[in-house]
Design a protein around this motif. Sequence first.
Motif, mmCIF file in Angstrom:
data_model
loop_
_atom_site.group_PDB
_atom_site.id
_atom_site.type_symbol
_atom_site.label_atom_id
_atom_site.label_comp_id
_atom_site.label_asym_id
_atom_site.label_seq_id
_atom_site.Cartn_x
_atom_site.Cartn_y
_atom_site.Cartn_z
ATOM 1 N N SER A 68 0.594 -1.222 -0.096
ATOM 2 C CA SER A 68 -0.163 -0.061 -0.036
ATOM 3 C C SER A 68 0.863 1.356 -0.025
ATOM 4 N N PRO A 69 1.743 1.522 -1.041
ATOM 5 C CA PRO A 69 2.410 2.622 -1.284
ATOM 6 C C PRO A 69 1.694 3.917 -1.266
ATOM 7 N N ARG A 70 2.305 4.942 -0.482
ATOM 8 C CA ARG A 70 1.527 6.326 -0.505
ATOM 9 C C ARG A 70 2.369 7.373 -0.712
ATOM 10 N N ARG A 71 2.092 8.177 -1.555
ATOM 11 C CA ARG A 71 2.893 9.589 -1.819
ATOM 12 C C ARG A 71 2.440 10.515 -0.547
ATOM 13 N N THR A 72 3.382 11.162 -0.200
ATOM 14 C CA THR A 72 3.085 11.875 0.945
ATOM 15 C C THR A 72 3.454 13.378 0.470
ATOM 16 N N THR A 73 2.484 14.440 0.686
ATOM 17 C CA THR A 73 2.920 15.787 0.421
ATOM 18 C C THR A 73 2.447 16.555 1.804
ATOM 19 N N VAL A 74 3.293 17.815 2.096
ATOM 20 C CA VAL A 74 2.929 18.586 3.059
ATOM 21 C C VAL A 74 2.658 20.022 2.618
ATOM 22 N N THR A 75 1.612 20.329 3.075
ATOM 23 C CA THR A 75 1.288 21.842 2.739
ATOM 24 C C THR A 75 0.872 22.650 3.895
ATOM 25 N N ALA A 76 0.936 24.202 3.609
ATOM 26 C CA ALA A 76 0.401 25.289 4.476
ATOM 27 C C ALA A 76 1.258 25.208 5.816
ATOM 28 N N MET A 77 2.544 24.854 5.769
ATOM 29 C CA MET A 77 3.344 24.628 7.207
ATOM 30 C C MET A 77 3.675 26.150 7.540
ATOM 31 N N PRO A 78 3.243 26.174 9.012
ATOM 32 C CA PRO A 78 3.609 27.336 9.849
ATOM 33 C C PRO A 78 5.171 27.443 9.746
ATOM 34 N N MET A 79 5.748 28.498 10.320
ATOM 35 C CA MET A 79 7.196 28.612 10.401
ATOM 36 C C MET A 79 7.862 27.563 11.104
ATOM 37 N N GLN A 80 7.395 27.400 12.285
ATOM 38 C CA GLN A 80 8.489 26.254 13.209
ATOM 39 C C GLN A 80 8.543 24.983 12.430
ATOM 40 N N PRO A 81 7.380 24.300 11.831
ATOM 41 C CA PRO A 81 7.511 23.027 11.181
ATOM 42 C C PRO A 81 8.264 23.185 10.071
ATOM 43 N N LEU A 82 8.146 24.305 9.191
ATOM 44 C CA LEU A 82 8.937 24.485 8.090
ATOM 45 C C LEU A 82 10.324 24.615 8.355
ATOM 46 N N GLU A 83 10.784 25.280 9.517
ATOM 47 C CA GLU A 83 12.181 25.443 9.808
ATOM 48 C C GLU A 83 12.768 24.216 10.247
ATOM 49 N N LEU A 84 11.957 23.312 11.174
ATOM 50 C CA LEU A 84 12.195 21.990 11.681
ATOM 51 C C LEU A 84 12.623 21.036 10.184
ATOM 52 N N LEU A 85 11.542 21.439 9.298
ATOM 53 C CA LEU A 85 11.763 20.312 8.244
ATOM 54 C C LEU A 85 12.964 20.602 7.322
ATOM 55 N N ARG A 86 13.206 22.003 7.265
ATOM 56 C CA ARG A 86 14.590 22.435 6.383
ATOM 57 C C ARG A 86 15.676 21.915 7.276
ATOM 58 N N THR A 87 15.748 22.061 8.490
ATOM 59 C CA THR A 87 16.893 21.593 9.374
ATOM 60 C C THR A 87 17.200 19.927 9.255
ATOM 61 N N ALA A 88 16.000 19.357 9.199
ATOM 62 C CA ALA A 88 16.336 17.941 9.082
ATOM 63 C C ALA A 88 16.665 17.584 7.706
#
Length: 110
Positions: A68-88
């Motif tokens: 059951s493969p699924r493509r994942t997309t993330v949208t509308a990220m506020p600043m903290q989640p976006l910065e954490l994702l960029r750092t990761a």
Amino acid sequence: MHVTAMIDATTARILPHGEIDHETLPELRAVLSALPQDVTEVIWDLRNTPFIDIAGLHLLIDPQTADSPRRTTVTAMPMQPLELLRTAAEVFPTLGFAELLPEARPQDAA
């Protein structure tokens, strides 16, 4: 935490309302597990998620079953989640975090 899940054909849009952390992770995993098998894309809409920690990052990239493969997309990220994702993405370049960043998608994508 309150979670809204909307399914349109083979796409599920999940909107968590609140912080994603170790405490809220089981509820979000349950939402994923309850999705129909024919869902092939999951869109995490984080507009109402002001904070995520490492548990949230794992939720976004955890491997899925081969049947059951699924493509994942993330949208509308506020600043903290976006910065954490960029750092990761910078610290762990081989784990797939960069693929979830807005700049990794074509401009016309959600």
